[in-house]
Write a protein that holds these residues in place. Structure first.
Motif, PDB file in Angstrom:
ATOM      1  N   MET A  92      43.730  47.236  28.928  1.00  0.00           N
ATOM      2  CA  MET A  92      44.076  45.795  29.405  1.00  0.00           C
ATOM      3  C   MET A  92      42.661  45.069  29.665  1.00  0.00           C
ATOM      4  O   MET A  92      41.768  45.548  29.985  1.00  0.00           O
ATOM      5  CB  MET A  92      44.811  45.524  30.856  1.00  0.00           C
ATOM      6  N   ASN A  93      42.689  43.922  28.893  1.00  0.00           N
ATOM      7  CA  ASN A  93      41.195  43.247  29.009  1.00  0.00           C
ATOM      8  C   ASN A  93      41.533  41.774  29.171  1.00  0.00           C
ATOM      9  O   ASN A  93      42.416  41.067  28.627  1.00  0.00           O
ATOM     10  CB  ASN A  93      40.902  43.208  27.557  1.00  0.00           C
ATOM     11  N   ILE A  94      40.884  41.329  30.287  1.00  0.00           N
ATOM     12  CA  ILE A  94      41.139  40.094  30.956  1.00  0.00           C
ATOM     13  C   ILE A  94      39.864  39.235  31.002  1.00  0.00           C
ATOM     14  O   ILE A  94      38.809  39.620  31.435  1.00  0.00           O
ATOM     15  CB  ILE A  94      41.852  40.006  31.984  1.00  0.00           C
ATOM     16  N   SER A  95      39.775  37.963  30.519  1.00  0.00           N
ATOM     17  CA  SER A  95      38.581  37.152  30.886  1.00  0.00           C
ATOM     18  C   SER A  95      38.695  36.261  32.036  1.00  0.00           C
ATOM     19  O   SER A  95      39.774  35.756  32.395  1.00  0.00           O
ATOM     20  CB  SER A  95      38.476  36.173  29.723  1.00  0.00           C
ATOM     21  N   PHE A  96      37.639  36.279  32.767  1.00  0.00           N
ATOM     22  CA  PHE A  96      37.753  35.581  34.190  1.00  0.00           C
ATOM     23  C   PHE A  96      36.521  34.331  33.781  1.00  0.00           C
ATOM     24  O   PHE A  96      35.403  34.601  33.749  1.00  0.00           O
ATOM     25  CB  PHE A  96      37.207  36.567  35.217  1.00  0.00           C
ATOM     26  N   ASP A  97      37.073  33.090  33.636  1.00  0.00           N
ATOM     27  CA  ASP A  97      36.349  32.182  33.336  1.00  0.00           C
ATOM     28  C   ASP A  97      35.042  31.805  34.417  1.00  0.00           C
ATOM     29  O   ASP A  97      35.501  31.707  35.773  1.00  0.00           O
ATOM     30  CB  ASP A  97      37.050  30.799  32.936  1.00  0.00           C
ATOM     31  N   TYR A  98      34.126  31.036  33.951  1.00  0.00           N
ATOM     32  CA  TYR A  98      33.025  30.493  34.727  1.00  0.00           C
ATOM     33  C   TYR A  98      32.157  31.476  35.434  1.00  0.00           C
ATOM     34  O   TYR A  98      31.430  31.065  36.066  1.00  0.00           O
ATOM     35  CB  TYR A  98      33.550  29.646  35.567  1.00  0.00           C
ATOM     36  N   ILE A  99      32.582  32.944  34.926  1.00  0.00           N
ATOM     37  CA  ILE A  99      31.553  33.850  35.765  1.00  0.00           C
ATOM     38  C   ILE A  99      31.240  34.794  34.699  1.00  0.00           C
ATOM     39  O   ILE A  99      32.123  35.018  33.741  1.00  0.00           O
ATOM     40  CB  ILE A  99      31.987  34.624  37.082  1.00  0.00           C
ATOM     41  N   GLU A 100      30.099  35.758  35.052  1.00  0.00           N
ATOM     42  CA  GLU A 100      29.616  36.506  33.897  1.00  0.00           C
ATOM     43  C   GLU A 100      29.979  37.952  34.211  1.00  0.00           C
ATOM     44  O   GLU A 100      29.733  38.400  35.282  1.00  0.00           O
ATOM     45  CB  GLU A 100      28.123  36.370  34.109  1.00  0.00           C
ATOM     46  N   GLY A 101      30.487  38.811  33.264  1.00  0.00           N
ATOM     47  CA  GLY A 101      31.012  40.120  33.528  1.00  0.00           C
ATOM     48  C   GLY A 101      30.208  41.108  33.802  1.00  0.00           C
ATOM     49  O   GLY A 101      30.435  42.086  34.793  1.00  0.00           O
ATOM     50  N   GLU A 102      28.592  41.007  33.764  1.00  0.00           N
ATOM     51  CA  GLU A 102      27.839  42.097  34.164  1.00  0.00           C
ATOM     52  C   GLU A 102      27.770  41.955  35.907  1.00  0.00           C
ATOM     53  O   GLU A 102      27.833  42.927  36.519  1.00  0.00           O
ATOM     54  CB  GLU A 102      26.533  42.041  33.780  1.00  0.00           C
ATOM     55  N   ALA A 103      27.784  40.831  36.282  1.00  0.00           N
ATOM     56  CA  ALA A 103      28.021  40.521  37.633  1.00  0.00           C
ATOM     57  C   ALA A 103      29.246  41.082  38.406  1.00  0.00           C
ATOM     58  O   ALA A 103      29.118  41.700  39.428  1.00  0.00           O
ATOM     59  CB  ALA A 103      27.585  39.059  38.020  1.00  0.00           C
ATOM     60  N   ILE A 104      30.167  40.830  37.571  1.00  0.00           N
ATOM     61  CA  ILE A 104      31.535  41.215  38.104  1.00  0.00           C
ATOM     62  C   ILE A 104      31.281  42.951  38.086  1.00  0.00           C
ATOM     63  O   ILE A 104      31.845  43.346  39.304  1.00  0.00           O
ATOM     64  CB  ILE A 104      32.669  40.914  37.052  1.00  0.00           C
ATOM     65  N   THR A 105      31.131  43.466  37.178  1.00  0.00           N
ATOM     66  CA  THR A 105      31.171  44.994  37.200  1.00  0.00           C
ATOM     67  C   THR A 105      30.249  45.564  37.947  1.00  0.00           C
ATOM     68  O   THR A 105      30.582  46.460  38.652  1.00  0.00           O
ATOM     69  CB  THR A 105      30.731  45.458  35.684  1.00  0.00           C
ATOM     70  N   MET A 106      29.178  44.824  38.207  1.00  0.00           N
ATOM     71  CA  MET A 106      27.988  45.397  39.455  1.00  0.00           C
ATOM     72  C   MET A 106      28.881  45.332  40.612  1.00  0.00           C
ATOM     73  O   MET A 106      28.707  46.470  41.525  1.00  0.00           O
ATOM     74  CB  MET A 106      26.714  44.565  39.267  1.00  0.00           C
ATOM     75  N   MET A 107      29.457  44.158  40.969  1.00  0.00           N
ATOM     76  CA  MET A 107      30.011  43.928  42.519  1.00  0.00           C
ATOM     77  C   MET A 107      31.060  44.996  42.625  1.00  0.00           C
ATOM     78  O   MET A 107      31.244  45.652  43.549  1.00  0.00           O
ATOM     79  CB  MET A 107      30.528  42.618  42.513  1.00  0.00           C
ATOM     80  N   LEU A 108      31.888  45.248  41.235  1.00  0.00           N
ATOM     81  CA  LEU A 108      32.962  46.189  41.392  1.00  0.00           C
ATOM     82  C   LEU A 108      32.580  47.514  41.613  1.00  0.00           C
ATOM     83  O   LEU A 108      32.726  48.430  42.531  1.00  0.00           O
ATOM     84  CB  LEU A 108      33.821  45.885  40.307  1.00  0.00           C
ATOM     85  N   ASP A 109      31.158  47.720  41.026  1.00  0.00           N
ATOM     86  CA  ASP A 109      30.901  49.277  41.148  1.00  0.00           C
ATOM     87  C   ASP A 109      30.374  49.591  42.501  1.00  0.00           C
ATOM     88  O   ASP A 109      30.506  50.600  43.031  1.00  0.00           O
ATOM     89  CB  ASP A 109      29.532  49.252  40.048  1.00  0.00           C
ATOM     90  N   ILE A 110      29.649  48.618  43.195  1.00  0.00           N
ATOM     91  CA  ILE A 110      29.125  48.619  44.448  1.00  0.00           C
ATOM     92  C   ILE A 110      30.474  48.955  45.296  1.00  0.00           C
ATOM     93  O   ILE A 110      30.319  49.400  46.505  1.00  0.00           O
ATOM     94  CB  ILE A 110      28.250  47.292  45.069  1.00  0.00           C
ATOM     95  N   ASN A 111      31.672  48.405  45.110  1.00  0.00           N
ATOM     96  CA  ASN A 111      32.897  48.842  45.668  1.00  0.00           C
ATOM     97  C   ASN A 111      33.446  50.142  45.321  1.00  0.00           C
ATOM     98  O   ASN A 111      34.557  50.281  45.798  1.00  0.00           O
ATOM     99  CB  ASN A 111      33.715  47.469  45.458  1.00  0.00           C
ATOM    100  N   GLY A 112      32.840  50.613  44.597  1.00  0.00           N
ATOM    101  CA  GLY A 112      33.223  52.085  44.105  1.00  0.00           C
ATOM    102  C   GLY A 112      34.414  51.962  42.970  1.00  0.00           C
ATOM    103  O   GLY A 112      35.098  52.819  42.628  1.00  0.00           O
ATOM    104  N   ILE A 113      34.330  50.992  42.111  1.00  0.00           N
ATOM    105  CA  ILE A 113      35.377  50.716  40.943  1.00  0.00           C
ATOM    106  C   ILE A 113      34.561  50.704  39.814  1.00  0.00           C
ATOM    107  O   ILE A 113      33.448  49.718  39.467  1.00  0.00           O
ATOM    108  CB  ILE A 113      36.239  49.465  41.213  1.00  0.00           C
TER     109      ILE A 113
END
Lengths: 395, 206
Positions: free
Chosen positions: A301-322
């Protein structure tokens, strides 16, 4: 739930199953030998390899002797692509691939392009599909090979491989057909005769087998020059040391995957459908990348989240254990937006803001709930920092 | 690639983030196409020329947000002249370092701060907008970071020629054909130059 790792990057690699690891043990602890003749240790391994070829070949409708175990899917792709092109370059030097193929195909073909071969890169549509009509139009008298990735590694698009095969059959001359099935094997049924491929690659660690094992199918009669030269332990394509324990683990993983094939696939699709439904219900300004339903690999499943950047999303999720993946330039090796998404005519912002969730049988609905809960908070936080979001939404 | 704990801290809890109402100056650098954009807002004391308040917004990766945050910390309370002297290396050091591939984020943040200061100075009639010359191109190229090593392409002697004739900016680069970052460097050069209205076309040869 406890903060244990939620791993949603299963298109890169999967957790090896206990069954696979257990099946390896006898070959690491006791039967660590190489195959050979005229002595019992070598014969035992040779016989085991034969049975492994039989088990594997049955899952793709091939003959056991058409299966060559390798040390990875990439090595298998190299043998198939380099070997076929080198063996057949006397008949022509034109190759057809697409602009959304896996890097194994793209980089191998670039190597030949720099050595005088000509390459036609077929363009995909906005869902990532490459039509058989485009293949038909690209065929030339000197075309010797066509290659495709059966399921796309970014958006899971399942290419119309049987249609390609029909086109290739109607060509005036023989065009060899190679398919990378690393993302497709164990996820959709594959039969080499129905697909019409000459060569096909599979990777063990994508289906809960060990890392460092691949399989290459070479249709009997396909001229493939050996490219990995060295001591011949099994056959000309399979030189050097044999990872018998790894192959044993791979084959156990194959058996497990095909025991309840339909149920396994249905479970993966249930998880990815659930991700999509939850995101659409709970997060605004999103869009799915790729096709819906049966034309998409069930684990992707591949989804785009507008107006924000994916590396930042993956980093914050990573810090949450994802663990998830992104098509953002900032997370890529060459600092470029993902080429598959750009080829699908996504905008830069959609590509940079894309998140790829790839699931396995070890993921649970509870994990997805946890992921979406965290994702929602991450998206809200990053959008509150983003000038693009504020411009568009006037906050 | 590993971020320092300071980068993570600024990324997770950025300082001075958000939009400022009625700023004295504002600047935006970067672009959504490249995946990083920073906006800096300033409130400046007209008498002392001290930066009394500063805010930033970021569309970008973790280090983009962290560098935006750190430059606001570095600039607040400083005079405009002091703030102009903040370098991207200082900003990176204040974050306990950045991976080489992320050094361009620090350049972007510092560049945006400097542009905001310049916009203030132009608006207040303190300076006139500088002419666009070959020197301007050279200065812009000093902001293009070669991600492999985290240094700018001018210091690395990758720029072989700069030309500016009839609105066409020409840059000759010494960069290998198979370099992973070649396309990124070319895009960065274009992004830095196309914001100038004097530049009608950009040719990058390599």
């Amino acid at each position: 739930m406890d903060l244990k790792r939620v791993y949603l990057d299963n298109c890169v690699t999967t957790k090896p199953s206990k069954e696979a690891l257990d099946a390896m043990k006898i070959y690491t602890d006791e039967k660590f030998w190489f195959p050979g003749n005229f002595f019992s240790t070598g014969e035992e391994i040779a016989s085991a390899l034969k049975s492994f070829q039989e088990t594997f070949s049955a899952t793709i409708g091939a003959k056991p002797e058409e299966i060559h175990f390798t040390s990875s899917g990439t090595i298998a792709n190299n043998i198939a692509i380099k070997g076929t092109l080198m063996a057949n370059s006397g008949k022509g030097t034109h190759v057809i691939i697409s602009n959304v193929d896996y890097p194994d195909i793209l980089t191998n073909v670039a190597f030949f392009e720099n050595s005088g071969f000509e390459v036609t890169y077929l363009e995909c549509d906005t869902e990532g599909f490459v039509s058989a009509d485009k293949l038909k139009a690209a065929i030339r008298p000197d075309t010797i090979m066509f290659m495709t990735s059966i399921a796309n590694h970014v958006v899971g698009t399942i290419q119309p491989v049987k249609e390609y095969s029909e086109v290739l059959k109607t060509a005036d001359h023989k065009i060899f057909f190679h398919a990378d099935a690393c993302q497709a094997y164990g996820k959709i049924p594959l039969n080499v005769d129905e697909l019409g491929v000459n060569t096909m690659t599979i990777s063990a660690h994508k289906i809960h087998g060990p890392q460092g094992v691949g399989a290459l199918y070479i249709r009997k009669g396909t001229p493939v020059a050996p490219v990995i030269h060295g001591v011949k332990r099994v056959d000309v394509h399979n030189t050097g040391g044999i990872n018998i324990a790894g192959i044993a683990g791979f084959i156990k993983a194959v058996e497990v995957a095909f025991e309840n094939f339909d149920d396994n696939v249905a479970y993966l699709r249930k998880l990815t459908d659930y991700i999509l439904a939850k995101v659409e219900a709970e997060i605004t300004h999103t869009s799915i990348n790729g096709a819906l339903g049966e034309r998409r690999a069930p684990h992707n499943m591949n989804i785009s989240f507008d107006y924000i950047e994916g590396e930042a999303i993956t980093m914050m999720l990573d810090i949450n254990g994802i663990t998830v993946a992104t098509g953002s330039a900032c997370a890529s090796q060459g600092l470029q937006a993902n080429y598959v998404l750009m080829a699908m005519k996504k905008t830069h912002v959609q590509s940079h803001g894309s998140i790829k969730f790839t699931v396995s049988k070890y993921n649970t609905i509870e994990e997805i709930d946890y992921t979406i809960e965290k994702l929602k908070a991450v998206v809200d936080t990053l959008r509150s920092h983003s000038p693009l979001f504020i411009e568009k939404n006037g906050k | 690639m590993q971020y320092s704990q300071t980068v993570i801290d600024h990324f997770m809890n950025p300082h001075n983030v958000g939009k400022m109402e009625k700023p004295d100056a504002v600047a935006t650098e970067g672009s959504p196409a490249c995946g990083d954009q920073v906006t800096v807002y300033l409130k400046v004391n007209d008498d002392t020329k001290i930066i009394e308040d500063i805010k930033f917004q970021s569309y970008g990766c973790a280090s983009n947000i962290a560098t935006g945050s750190i430059i606001t910390d570095l600039a607040i309370g400083k005079s405009l002249n002091e703030a102009k002297d903040i370098t991207w290396k200082e900003a990176a050091d204040a974050l306990d370092g950045l991976p080489p591939v992320k050094m361009h984020c620090s350049v972007l943040a510092v560049d945006t701060l400097r542009t905001a200061i310049q916009n203030y100075e132009i608006a207040k009639g303190l300076i006139t907008p500088p002419d666009f010359t070959k020197e301007t191109i050279a200065d812009e190229l000093k902001k293009v970071i070669y991600p492999q090593v985290g240094e700018d392409i001018v210091s690395l002697k990758m720029v072989k020629y700069i030309g500016f004739t009839d609105g066409v900016a020409t840059v000759d680069l010494d960069i290998p054909k198979f370099d992973t970052f070649r396309d990124n460097v070319v895009e960065e050069i274009k992004e830095h130059l196309e914001k100038y209205p004097q530049v009608m076309d950009i040719v990058v040869n390599y």
